[in-house]
Design a protein around this motif. Structure first.
Motif, PDB file in Angstrom:
ATOM      1  N   PHE A  52      -2.435   7.468 -13.010  1.00  0.00           N
ATOM      2  CA  PHE A  52      -2.906   8.077 -11.760  1.00  0.00           C
ATOM      3  C   PHE A  52      -2.122   9.342 -11.423  1.00  0.00           C
ATOM      4  O   PHE A  52      -1.714   9.555 -10.282  1.00  0.00           O
ATOM      5  N   HIS A 104      -1.772   0.338  -3.608  1.00  0.00           N
ATOM      6  CA  HIS A 104      -1.178  -0.749  -4.388  1.00  0.00           C
ATOM      7  C   HIS A 104      -1.186  -2.030  -3.573  1.00  0.00           C
ATOM      8  O   HIS A 104      -0.673  -2.074  -2.459  1.00  0.00           O
ATOM      9  N   LEU A 150       6.451   0.118  -8.488  1.00  0.00           N
ATOM     10  CA  LEU A 150       5.198  -0.462  -8.960  1.00  0.00           C
ATOM     11  C   LEU A 150       5.377  -1.149 -10.303  1.00  0.00           C
ATOM     12  O   LEU A 150       6.215  -0.756 -11.097  1.00  0.00           O
ATOM     13  N   PRO A 151       4.548  -2.172 -10.549  1.00  0.00           N
ATOM     14  CA  PRO A 151       4.580  -2.764 -11.885  1.00  0.00           C
ATOM     15  C   PRO A 151       4.128  -1.744 -12.921  1.00  0.00           C
ATOM     16  O   PRO A 151       3.328  -0.864 -12.625  1.00  0.00           O
ATOM     17  N   ASP A 176      -4.213  -3.468 -18.507  1.00  0.00           N
ATOM     18  CA  ASP A 176      -4.964  -2.756 -17.467  1.00  0.00           C
ATOM     19  C   ASP A 176      -6.016  -1.844 -18.078  1.00  0.00           C
ATOM     20  O   ASP A 176      -6.968  -1.433 -17.407  1.00  0.00           O
ATOM     21  N   MET A 234       0.838  -1.196   0.000  1.00  0.00           N
ATOM     22  CA  MET A 234       0.000   0.000   0.000  1.00  0.00           C
ATOM     23  C   MET A 234       0.874   1.247   0.000  1.00  0.00           C
ATOM     24  O   MET A 234       1.903   1.295   0.647  1.00  0.00           O
ATOM     25  N   ILE A 235       0.441   2.231  -0.727  1.00  0.00           N
ATOM     26  CA  ILE A 235       1.136   3.502  -0.753  1.00  0.00           C
ATOM     27  C   ILE A 235       0.258   4.532  -0.080  1.00  0.00           C
ATOM     28  O   ILE A 235      -0.898   4.708  -0.433  1.00  0.00           O
ATOM     29  N   VAL A 248      -6.198   2.382  -7.790  1.00  0.00           N
ATOM     30  CA  VAL A 248      -5.778   1.069  -7.299  1.00  0.00           C
ATOM     31  C   VAL A 248      -4.947   0.340  -8.340  1.00  0.00           C
ATOM     32  O   VAL A 248      -5.303   0.293  -9.526  1.00  0.00           O
ATOM     33  N   SER A 249      -3.843  -0.244  -7.908  1.00  0.00           N
ATOM     34  CA  SER A 249      -3.113  -1.181  -8.764  1.00  0.00           C
ATOM     35  C   SER A 249      -2.806  -2.415  -7.935  1.00  0.00           C
ATOM     36  O   SER A 249      -2.639  -2.339  -6.720  1.00  0.00           O
ATOM     37  N   LEU A 250      -2.743  -3.553  -8.634  1.00  0.00           N
ATOM     38  CA  LEU A 250      -2.436  -4.823  -7.978  1.00  0.00           C
ATOM     39  C   LEU A 250      -1.193  -5.424  -8.594  1.00  0.00           C
ATOM     40  O   LEU A 250      -0.844  -5.116  -9.743  1.00  0.00           O
ATOM     41  N   ARG A 307      -5.631  -2.700 -12.443  1.00  0.00           N
ATOM     42  CA  ARG A 307      -5.437  -1.262 -12.229  1.00  0.00           C
ATOM     43  C   ARG A 307      -6.747  -0.558 -12.561  1.00  0.00           C
ATOM     44  O   ARG A 307      -7.307  -0.752 -13.630  1.00  0.00           O
TER      45      ARG A 307
END
Lengths: 217, 149
Positions: A215, B5, A16-17, A132, A1-2, B56-58, B43
């Motif tokens: 984002f 994330h 992050l990916p 995504d 989590m950020i 949100v990203s996973l 995402r």
């Protein structure tokens, strides 16, 4: 989590990916031209970028982008579908997933990978395992009735791009009507107009990627 | 924007029960409703029921589940809620109809389940679009609609 407040894209990018964005659409609609416009526009905003192109049995689109001078050629990978283009972006996207993973390994910190599909038909869609967010590119030269045909690519994509808007008066297409019908079949979900030859409309596409994928806003 | 994330847990995790219980008493649990057809996303950006803009990203190996915790601290928790998945249950009249129905569902890449002689389609869009694809089979009685829920 950020945590909230630690959300700058540059700060998070290294951890992050990379976001993966698909670009599909019929043959000749302007997918590669869109990629060629997005690369400098995204680079100008400081986005760390890589590209994957899909072709039937060649690496022609990848070579075109590598030779464009817009991006480090090492950041462009090619996937050869060897069959219908949608097979490698929907039914079994393994080749593209591996190509994207490999780019992330080679370029840690890459924020965004654009995956251009091979030219396909209106039924072409991307697997959520692979992307995504995905765009579908059609063009006015293909006919103003394309949105009305309600192809899954047109209806389900996250963003529909209608390209080659400058050609509308030359091919007898009522662009305003085409745009309205596209919005109608998509229940108001985003539809953007571009002219990739001149760059018109590209800023709006980039703004959407910044907001919904990177984002940043 | 609250940038999130990864999945930090699940609302049923026993180790988190006390903390979630306390937050619930303070009305500090926010729900993030995710349409079932979007559950495969890694995402996305959605507004919670309390108005929080969640980006949100996973991880690529993470899978979103109903009840997944995306954020947990002393102030609040953010929990994923899947909107209800709509199901369309179809019964073929005989083996020939079953083969035709299976062929259509596969060719159209529908998500399906099998239930006691029936095909259950997990609906991702307007039902009318699905009915249109089976119009012939439905009109000649080869396939019967049992339920849509």
């Amino acid at each position: 989590m950020i945590e909230a407040g630690k959300t700058s894209a540059t700060a998070t990018a290294a951890r992050l990916p990379a976001a993966r964005v698909g670009i599909g659409g019929p043959v000749g609609s302007g997918k590669t031209a869109l990629v060629e416009r997005l690369i400098p526009a995204l680079a100008a905003r400081g986005v760390d970028l890589a590209v994957i192109t899909n072709d039937l049995v060649t690496a022609e689109d990848a070579e075109r982008i590598r030779r464009s001078g817009l991006i480090d050629p090492a950041r462009v990978s090619a996937v050869e579908a060897g069959a219908c283009p949608h097979t490698v972006i929907r039914e079994d996207p393994t080749l593209n997933i591996e190509a994207a993973d490999e780019l992330e390994r080679r370029f840690p910190g890459v924020e965004l990978i654009l995956l251009e599909s091979g030219g396909d038909n209106l039924a072409s869609t991307f697997s959520r395992d692979l992307t995504d967010f995905w765009m579908f590119v059609i063009d006015v030269g293909g006919g103003g009735d394309i949105p009305r045909k309600r192809g899954p690519g047109v209806v389900r994509c996250d963003l529909l791009v209608i390209n080659k808007t400058d050609l509308a008066p030359h091919v007898g297409v009522d662009l305003e009507l085409m745009h309205a019908q596209a919005l109608a079949v998509r229940d108001g979900r985003p539809v953007l107009l571009t002219n990739c030859r001149s760059g018109e409309g590209i800023d709006a596409v980039v703004a959407m990627l910044e907001s919904q994928v990177l984002f940043r806003a | 924007m609250l940038r999130l994330h990864g999945i930090v847990g699940h609302e049923t995790d026993t180790s988190l029960r006390a903390q979630l219980h306390a937050l619930e008493h303070r009305g500090a649990i926010e729900l993030l409703f995710v349409p079932p057809e979007e559950a495969g996303r890694k995402r996305f950006r959605l507004i919670s029921d309390r108005g929080t803009d969640c980006a949100v990203s996973l991880g690529r190996d993470e899978e979103l589940r109903d009840g997944a915790l995306l954020h947990l601290d002393r102030e609040r928790a953010i929990v994923v809620r899947f909107g209800r998945q709509r199901l369309w249950k179809l019964r073929p009249a005989d083996e020939t109809a079953a083969l035709k129905l299976g062929w259509h569902a596969g060719n159209l890449h529908w998500r399906v389940r099998f239930e006691a002689g029936c095909l259950v389609v997990l609906i991702d869009g307007p039902l009318a679009d699905y009915r249109a694809r089976l119009a012939d089979l439905l009109s000649d009685g080869s396939v019967t609609e049992i339920a849509y829920d």
